[in-house]
Scaffold this motif. Structure first.
Motif, PDB file in Angstrom:
ATOM      1  N   TRP C  19       0.837  -1.209   0.000  1.00 57.77           N
ATOM      2  CA  TRP C  19       0.000   0.000   0.000  1.00 57.77           C
ATOM      3  C   TRP C  19       0.874   1.262   0.000  1.00 57.77           C
ATOM      4  O   TRP C  19       0.630   2.213  -0.743  1.00 57.77           O
ATOM      5  N   GLU C  22       2.454   2.220  -3.254  1.00 60.52           N
ATOM      6  CA  GLU C  22       1.578   2.936  -4.185  1.00 60.52           C
ATOM      7  C   GLU C  22       1.456   4.410  -3.799  1.00 60.52           C
ATOM      8  O   GLU C  22       0.708   5.161  -4.413  1.00 60.52           O
ATOM      9  N   LYS C  24       0.167   5.664  -1.087  1.00 59.18           N
ATOM     10  CA  LYS C  24      -1.082   6.023  -0.409  1.00 59.18           C
ATOM     11  C   LYS C  24      -0.876   6.038   1.110  1.00 59.18           C
ATOM     12  O   LYS C  24      -0.068   5.292   1.649  1.00 59.18           O
ATOM     13  N   TYR C  40     -11.525   4.215   4.442  1.00 60.64           N
ATOM     14  CA  TYR C  40     -11.707   3.547   3.140  1.00 60.64           C
ATOM     15  C   TYR C  40     -12.247   4.558   2.135  1.00 60.64           C
ATOM     16  O   TYR C  40     -11.771   4.639   1.000  1.00 60.64           O
ATOM     17  N   ASP C  43      -9.630   6.568   0.661  1.00 58.88           N
ATOM     18  CA  ASP C  43      -8.516   5.792   0.124  1.00 58.88           C
ATOM     19  C   ASP C  43      -7.282   5.848   1.029  1.00 58.88           C
ATOM     20  O   ASP C  43      -6.143   5.925   0.569  1.00 58.88           O
ATOM     21  N   LEU C  45      -5.449   3.729   4.166  1.00 59.03           N
ATOM     22  CA  LEU C  45      -5.507   2.393   4.791  1.00 59.03           C
ATOM     23  C   LEU C  45      -5.582   2.536   6.308  1.00 59.03           C
ATOM     24  O   LEU C  45      -4.646   3.055   6.924  1.00 59.03           O
ATOM     25  N   VAL C 155      -8.247  15.121   0.800  1.00 58.35           N
ATOM     26  CA  VAL C 155      -9.182  14.154   0.214  1.00 58.35           C
ATOM     27  C   VAL C 155     -10.594  14.664   0.426  1.00 58.35           C
ATOM     28  O   VAL C 155     -10.813  15.656   1.136  1.00 58.35           O
ATOM     29  N   LYS C 161     -19.519   8.175  -0.890  1.00 55.10           N
ATOM     30  CA  LYS C 161     -18.336   7.325  -0.661  1.00 55.10           C
ATOM     31  C   LYS C 161     -18.489   6.515   0.633  1.00 55.10           C
ATOM     32  O   LYS C 161     -18.099   5.359   0.703  1.00 55.10           O
ATOM     33  N   ALA C 165     -18.506   2.527   1.141  1.00 52.84           N
ATOM     34  CA  ALA C 165     -17.604   1.895   2.109  1.00 52.84           C
ATOM     35  C   ALA C 165     -18.375   0.956   3.033  1.00 52.84           C
ATOM     36  O   ALA C 165     -17.937  -0.165   3.320  1.00 52.84           O
ATOM     37  N   PRO C 206      -5.873  -4.157   3.439  1.00 53.36           N
ATOM     38  CA  PRO C 206      -6.839  -3.332   2.692  1.00 53.36           C
ATOM     39  C   PRO C 206      -8.136  -4.104   2.463  1.00 53.36           C
ATOM     40  O   PRO C 206      -8.112  -5.302   2.154  1.00 53.36           O
ATOM     41  N   ASP C 208     -10.651  -4.387   0.291  1.00 46.98           N
ATOM     42  CA  ASP C 208     -11.059  -5.134  -0.911  1.00 46.98           C
ATOM     43  C   ASP C 208     -10.313  -6.459  -0.989  1.00 46.98           C
ATOM     44  O   ASP C 208     -10.896  -7.509  -1.254  1.00 46.98           O
TER      45      ASP C 208
END
Lengths: 466, 265, 393
Positions: C19, C22, C24, C40, C43, C45, C155, C161, C165, C206, C208
């Motif tokens: 994670w 990337e 994030k 979530y 975005d 973690l 964000v 959203k 979630a 994460p 997903d």
């Protein structure tokens, strides 16, 4: 619990002991001396209060009255509520309910019970409370759980969010004996609009709960009378505070405990006002005569107790301070945060005012006052945030010209032990030698008084204070 | 041959018992060695020679105590709480509540007529209510652990030991010694402090019926007599065997049950 | 299962590292009152903070006093040792006195150890009651948290959203519930250790990825035939916060017991309940995270919690309950005593034991008590099976 202890009703035992002790100073000096010989177990305590002069003698009468109320409640058709010291009893008195304040009752037991409250504290552990939970409730609670006290009708505490360990003892008492329970809950901040509103909403919920329990409505006229009396008491306490600031202070260490213990027992009652009046009078006389409060006749050091005092056996702690010539400039328990007090002027949002003009104003006053009771006010949030422990302690230490800071608590105090090390470090950074006492204010088995004393002496010596 | 053994390897001592037809024919108590395996071997062989039998003659052997996982010669391991319950009931057939104070642990248990353990409570992680506490204190006083118990009877003005924390108490005891307090009075204070700790555990299980005490501390008269006062009940004595080997006896009895079924035991 | 085990037994597991690669952000939180859904939605973690892998306590002991539970101390110790360097933020909740003081202690340790306090350090104030104003306070607090996350991490957390979630998280909750049902069967095909590892993993991996893996695992479990519960005592584990796989192993490795349910802060008690997907998402989150809380910090709700525990015992057919509290955890310690009293009274054997957290646990002491307890249940069930015989005789 040893079986013979279960033979005695604890409230009765203590109530009568305190009542008898209160009568001791009523006679001629010779009679008093003679009587003291017959009460070897709490002679030390009785003498400490008698030696404190009229306020001490009145205070013994106040304790006797407190127990008398508890013992007479049933016959008078009054309900008894188990509650905590930092919840003002004013609201209960306004509803004709008798408070049984766990910590006060534990402290009384610690002072006068020969072996300390060990047997009762341990009884709580026998029924499953962890031995690590706070001793300040465990003493009286043990006697109560063992069925040795007057029955309590319901339980109220105002410590969730402030001291969860404290709240837990009350929740346990309620669940163990199946008594109705209400918690006043405090957010981690104070003074902002959100917190102020929450205080009132929560306090109103508590009043609804009490009204439901006793089947009658809160009498606002009665509440007004009580709040007006509190107004007077706060003003008198402010006078005492002013004199505490003097160097040397005319206030002996023992007056501190009298100020707050009386407030916890009888806020809003004339009996407390009278004690305060006597204390102010006595202290003013001392100022006029240039006599310091300390019995040694000399003020060598000014100590500020940033938390609570030490209560086990025979008023040892207060006598020790007297002997060493250490002025006790108050603890977290002594202050009342009334809005015209000197020390609150720099602490924005920290104070309350009393307004009895309308029922809403009264509710607002009592809710905000309760939110500023000792511990509830400044131990709720992170210690270094606005309005919290560090800010308060620094303001007070400065105002009272403290030479050093002493922390005393109980190992059960998860709350302060979770932050005392960085707190003490910060106080040192601000120039205050700070000593963390490792004992238990209510249980000598954690550290003997001798050891506590030695460590205090060592601190005073090493830091060049005495 | 119906010969069974039980071996109890504790933190301070190791015990072994050899039983035949429900009778003890050999036993041993030795001071624990650094490695539990060595303690077990030594205790077991001493008991075997005491009984005059060889290892091959043992039909079944159960190990118990702290070092039980390390004993090589046993057929099975069982917890010492279960063993002490069993052993106690054999030593005192009317026992319903058992107090066992071992080197690192103190437990109180209720037992049924077969010596099966019901509700029990054990001390927390602190050493203050355990044999270790007494051992440390005896060392500070420079007396034997057996002598410590007898000090209570000679005491005139027992001290009140402020702390039951082993570390704090040690400091207090040293202070008393230095200030010239008679050793009897200090010893009595130590025994009382220990008894007070144990009393909480005992009262927690609500003792009923005959109370019996196992483990080495059962031999400390000072602790036992104070404990009796604190719980308001007599603690029964049994002459059948040394209370310190109750765990090993229980283990041997369980061995017997394992092979012969309950009726035989 | 491997991915779950790795996540449950490592502070910085592979999925956190991935994670971070990337680019994030990762935010740690300390208590089950923090709604993972809002992270979530941003975005971010969310990683629940834990104290495993602790060696020594010297950092923690510098700031915390001696009478504090070892869980927050272990978290502080790890922070001081730089083990949480992957965090971009941390959220402290006043779950109990010890946990809320982590706020000061961590910040103050940051004055001595460079870079151990994440840039984003937030105090999330959760009330102790869920009625009216308590609920309103909590919702307000969540709004504040959202605002602050939006500002700091640049964000946007919209209601849409959040609704998504909640739906995503619910998928996982439903699967956990299915797994929970397997544990209530006469023949249990999965160990408590594995289920718990999978649950703890859900607080780290994460979402997903987690849901996908969980689904795979649950499908495999449903096909399993081999019973793991034969000849074993069915026990529940309740009490103080635990994320310790080794505590479960300690019990199940006796080969005498299987853990068929738990009521632990990291356990299924939260993950199993679904969150309403209708209405205002903030209200739904509050109803779940605050309203359905079974933590003893919600004072005065003992009877409700006893009922939940009894239902769980029925559902899992547990034969005994192991109640543990970390030393100095007064809340669970006291509540365990009440549970013990009320459950023993209806014939459910209970073991109450005090312990240290995680790496500091005294395994020998614990094992002794657990073994004796299992032997006790054993003797009890032996008696039960012989009792009718003796009556007829």
């Amino acid at each position: 619990m040893r079986p013979e202890i279960k033979e005695y009703n604890y409230d009765w035992l203590m109530g009568h002991a305190v009542a008898a002790a209160a009568k001791v100073p009523a006679g001629m000096q010779k009679e008093t001396e003679l009587t003291l010989r017959y009460i070897p177990n709490f002679r030390g305590v009785a003498e400490s209060f008698i030696n404190a002069g009229p306020p001490g003698i009145q205070f013994m009468g106040l304790l006797a009255k407190y127990y008398e109320n508890i013992l007479a409640a049933r016959d008078q058709g009054k309900m008894i509520v188990g509650t905590t010291f930092c919840n003002t009893p004013a609201i209960l008195y306004a509803m004709d309910i008798v408070p049984a304040t766990f910590e006060v009752l534990t402290a009384i037991g610690c002072l006068i019970w020969k072996r300390g409250m060990f047997d009762y504290m341990d009884y709580c552990c026998e029924v499953g409370m962890p031995e690590t939970s706070c001793s300040s409730q465990r003493g009286f609670l043990g006697a109560y759980l063992a069925g040795l006290c007057e029955k309590i009708d319901f339980v109220i505490c105002d410590t969730p969010g402030v001291c969860d360990t404290n709240a837990n003892a009350f929740a346990f008492a309620s669940a163990y004996l199946d008594k109705p329970f209400f918690q006043l809950n405090y957010p981690s901040s104070i003074g902002d609009d959100r917190s102020q509103t929450y205080h009132i909403d929560d306090y109103k919920a508590m009043i609804r709960f009490i009204e439901k329990q006793c089947g009658k409505k809160l009498d606002y006229d009665r509440l007004a009378e009580i709040l007006k009396e509190i107004d007077k008491q706060d003003a008198l306490t402010a006078d005492m505070e002013d004199m505490l600031m003097l160097v040397p202070t005319p206030i002996p260490p023992i007056f501190n405990v009298i100020i707050y213990a009386s407030r916890f027992c009888f806020a809003g009652h004339k009996i407390y006002t009278e004690i305060l009046e006597t204390m102010v009078e006595t202290s003013k006389q001392r100022v006029a005569a240039g006599v310091p409060g300390s019995a040694s006749g000399e003020e060598k050091l000014r100590a500020f107790m940033c938390y609570i005092d030490h209560y086990t056996v025979d008023m040892n702690f207060y006598d020790y301070l007297e002997e060493r010539g250490v002025a006790h400039t108050g603890s977290i328990l002594t202050r009342n945060f009334r809005d015209d007090n000197k020390y609150v002027q720099d602490l924005e949002g920290s104070s309350y005012g009393i307004d009895t003009s309308t029922p809403d104003a009264m509710l607002d006053s009592i809710a905000q006052m309760n939110a500023r009771y000792p511990m509830v006010r400044s131990i709720r949030g992170p210690y270094d945030k606005h309005g919290m422990w560090l800010e308060e302690s620094l303001a007070l230490a400065k105002m009272y010209n403290a030479d050093c800071i002493l922390y005393n608590g109980t190992p059960g105090c998860r709350n302060t032990w979770g932050m005392i090390k960085p707190f003490a470090r910060d106080m040192e950074k601000y120039g205050y030698p700070t000593h963390i006492m490792n004992d238990d204010a209510f249980d000598d088995r954690v550290e003997s008084w001798d050891a506590t004393k030695e460590r205090l002496d060592e601190f005073f010596h090493v830091r060049g204070l005495l | 041959m119906n010969i069974f053994a039980g071996c109890d390897v504790g933190s301070l001592t190791a015990k072994a018992v050899i039983m035949k037809n429900n009778r003890i024919i050999g036993s041993s108590i030795i001071k624990s060695k650094p490695r539990p395996k060595d303690s077990a071997d030594a205790a077991f062989h001493e008991a075997l020679s005491d009984a005059g039998v060889s290892e091959d003659e043992i039909k079944y052997c159960i190990g118990t105590g702290y070092g039980r996982e390390k004993i090589e010669f046993v057929d099975e391991v069982v917890s010492e709480i279960t063993c002490h319950g069993k052993g106690a009931r054999w030593m005192l057939p009317t026992a319903e509540t058992v107090i066992d104070i071992g080197g690192q642990d103190c437990k109180t248990m209720k037992i049924d007529k077969d010596g099966n353990v019901g509700r029990f409570s054990a001390n927390d992680k602190c050493a203050s209510g355990t044999g270790r506490f007494l051992e440390v204190m005896a060392k500070v006083l420079n007396v034997g652990i057996d002598e410590l118990g007898r000090l209570s009877q000679k005491a005139k003005d027992p001290i009140t030991l402020a702390s039951t924390c082993t570390v704090w108490a040690q400091a207090d005891v040293i202070k008393y010694i230095n200030s010239g307090v008679p050793i009897e009075d200090i010893g009595a204070g130590i025994n009382s402090a220990m008894a007070a700790r144990v009393a909480i555990l005992v009262n927690a299980v609500k003792p009923e019926g005959d109370i019996f005490m196992t483990g080495g501390v059962a031999k400390n008269v000072g602790v036992v007599s104070t404990l009796e006062k604190l719980i308001g009940k007599r603690i029964k004595r049994a002459r059948k065997a040394d209370p310190q080997i109750a765990g090993a006896i229980g283990a041997a009895l369980l061995s017997m049950e394992k092979v012969n079924g309950k009726m035989a035991a | 299962m491997k991915i779950f085990n790795d996540a449950a037994t490592q502070v910085q597991c592979e999925s956190i590292t991935q994670w971070k690669k990337e680019g994030k952000p990762v935010v740690g939180y300390t208590c089950s009152y923090a709604p993972a859904e809002i992270f979530y939605a941003a975005d971010i973690l969310p990683v629940r903070l834990r104290g495993i892998e602790t060696e020594g306590m010297e950092v923690a002991d510098t700031y915390f006093g001696p009478f504090i539970c070892s869980f927050p101390k272990c978290i502080l110790q790890l922070a001081g040792k730089g083990k949480f360097s992957f965090l971009d933020g941390a959220i402290i909740t006043p779950g109990c006195d010890g946990m809320r003081r982590l706020d000061e202690c961590w910040r103050k340790a940051g004055e001595d150890f460079d870079g151990i306090v994440p840039d984003y350090f937030y105090y999330f104030d959760v009330p102790h009651k869920s009625e009216n104003h308590g609920m309103a306070w909590y919702i307000e607090e969540v709004k504040e948290l959202i605002k602050s996350l939006e500002n700091h991490f640049n964000v946007s957390i919209t209601n849409e959203k959040l609704k998504t979630a909640i739906k995503v998280f619910n998928k996982g909750r439903r699967i956990l519930k299915e797994i929970e049902d397997l544990r209530g069967k006469d023949d249990v095909v999965v160990s408590g250790t594995d289920v718990f590892a999978a649950t703890v993993a859900g607080t780290v991996i994460p979402r997903d990825e987690y849901t996908k893996e969980l689904k795979k695992w649950a499908t495999a479990l449903k096909k399993r035939k081999t019973s793991l519960s034969k000849e074993k005592k069915r026990v529940m584990l309740v009490g103080s916060v635990s994320d310790e796989i080794d505590l479960f192993q300690l019990i199940e490795n006796t080969d005498k017991a299987i853990i068929v349910g738990e009521n632990l802060c990291f356990g299924i008690r939260y993950q199993g309940n679904e969150i309403s997907e209708d209405g205002d998402p903030l209200e739904s989150l509050a109803a779940h995270y605050l309203g359905a809380s079974v933590c003893p910090r919600m004072f005065g709700k003992y009877k409700e919690r006893l009922k939940i525990l009894k239902d769980r015992i029925d559902h899992t057919k547990a034969e005994g309950v192991i109640m543990q509290n970390i030393r100095f955890c007064d809340l669970h310690g006291a509540e365990n005593a009440l549970f013990e009293r009320d459950l023993e009274a209806i014939g459910i054997p209970c073991l109450r034991v005090e312990r240290e957290y995680g790496p500091h646990i005294d395994a020998g002491r614990m094992k002794l008590r657990i073994n004796a307890f299992l032997e006790r249940i054993d003797a009890k069930s032996d008696q039960k099976s012989t009792e009718p015989l003796s009556v007829s005789a």
